[in-house]
Design an enzyme around this catalytic site. Structure first.
Site, short mmCIF file in Angstrom:
data_model
loop_
_atom_site.label_atom_id
_atom_site.label_comp_id
_atom_site.label_asym_id
_atom_site.label_seq_id
_atom_site.Cartn_x
_atom_site.Cartn_y
_atom_site.Cartn_z
N LYS A 4 0.86 -1.19 0.00
CA LYS A 4 0.00 0.00 0.00
C LYS A 4 0.89 1.24 0.00
CE LYS A 4 -4.36 0.83 2.44
NZ LYS A 4 -5.00 0.71 3.77
O1 G3P Z 1 -8.53 1.56 4.84
C1 G3P Z 1 -8.52 2.92 5.16
C2 G3P Z 1 -9.38 3.16 6.34
O2 G3P Z 1 -8.89 2.41 7.39
C3 G3P Z 1 -9.55 4.55 6.80
O3 G3P Z 1 -10.69 4.54 7.59
O4 G3P Z 1 -12.26 5.28 9.31
O5 G3P Z 1 -9.82 5.88 9.48
O6 G3P Z 1 -11.27 6.95 7.77
P1 G3P Z 1 -11.02 5.73 8.60
#
Ligand code: G3P
Length: 217
Positions: A83
């Protein structure tokens, strides 16, 4: 649509994988930082459990460092997908890593032009963060719709991986738009399973059966 769990937590993975609905895992530095133990060991165990694509993120900010880290991450297991963040350096690193035959997930994508550029350098996955866009009063799913349309127009092989999912409606919309993958926290999987009418229905069936056929009759 493939479903990934967005987690670095082995217990969550162990509880969901046996259900047969999990195709892969996405991790990020924030998620892995919450877990105890060596991140490489955790990633190895995750790969063993899921036997599908497992995204592991680089920490370097220059292309050379990202490529070095990415190649090293890829030695952990054949299921590792590297990633990289969407930056100029990330795009350069993506081009180099895909040139090596490695799979790359370009993350932190917030615009259709970023998604277009990621596809041009052969990203395996592009990760639009829908929840974080919703947080700033911009439609995250609107972005997904545009990316799906652009990729379809040119038959790009890059898969649209909907990330930063906050509720089951994001999953529904992603599936309706034809996104390739949706990565969800474990709590969203739990929410997708639940419906009160299912629980009430089971209870009623069992009660009716017991009424008509008391035990032993
Ligand atoms: O995969 C990316 C994700 O983990 C981000 O999620 O909830 O931190 O915006 P969030």
């Amino acid at each position: 649509m493939k479903l990934f769990i967005d987690t670095g937590n082995l217990k969550e993975i162990e509880s969901l994988v046996p259900l047969g609905v999990v195709d892969g895992i996405t991790t990020n530095p924030s998620l892995l930082a919450r877990e105890r133990g060596d991140p490489r060991d955790i990633l190895k165990l995750i790969c063993r459990l899921v036997q599908g694509p497992v995204s592991a993120e680089v920490l370097a900010s220059d292309a050379e460092g990202m490529v070095r880290e990415g190649r090293d991450l890829a030695t952990i297991d054949e299921h590792i997908v590297i990633k990289v963040p969407f930056t100029r350096e990330g795009v350069k690193a993506c081009k180099a890593l895909t040139g090596d035959g490695l799979r790359v997930n370009v993350t932190l994508v917030f615009s259709p032009t970023q998604a277009l550029l990621a596809a041009k350098v052969g990203a395996t996955y592009v990760s639009p963060f829908v929840g974080r866009l919703d947080d700033i009063s911009t439609s995250g799913m609107g972005l997904v719709e545009q990316i799906v349309e652009i990729y379809d127009n040119y038959d790009f092989a890059t898969e649209v991986l909907v990330a930063s999912v906050r509720h089951p409606l994001h999953v529904v919309e992603a599936a309706r738009m034809g996104a390739d993958v949706c990565t969800c926290p474990a709590a969203i999987f739990d929410a997708m399973f639940k419906h009160p009418l299912t629980d009430i229905g089971i209870e009623r069936f069992l009660k009716d059966w017991e009424k008509a056929r008391p035990a032993g009759v």
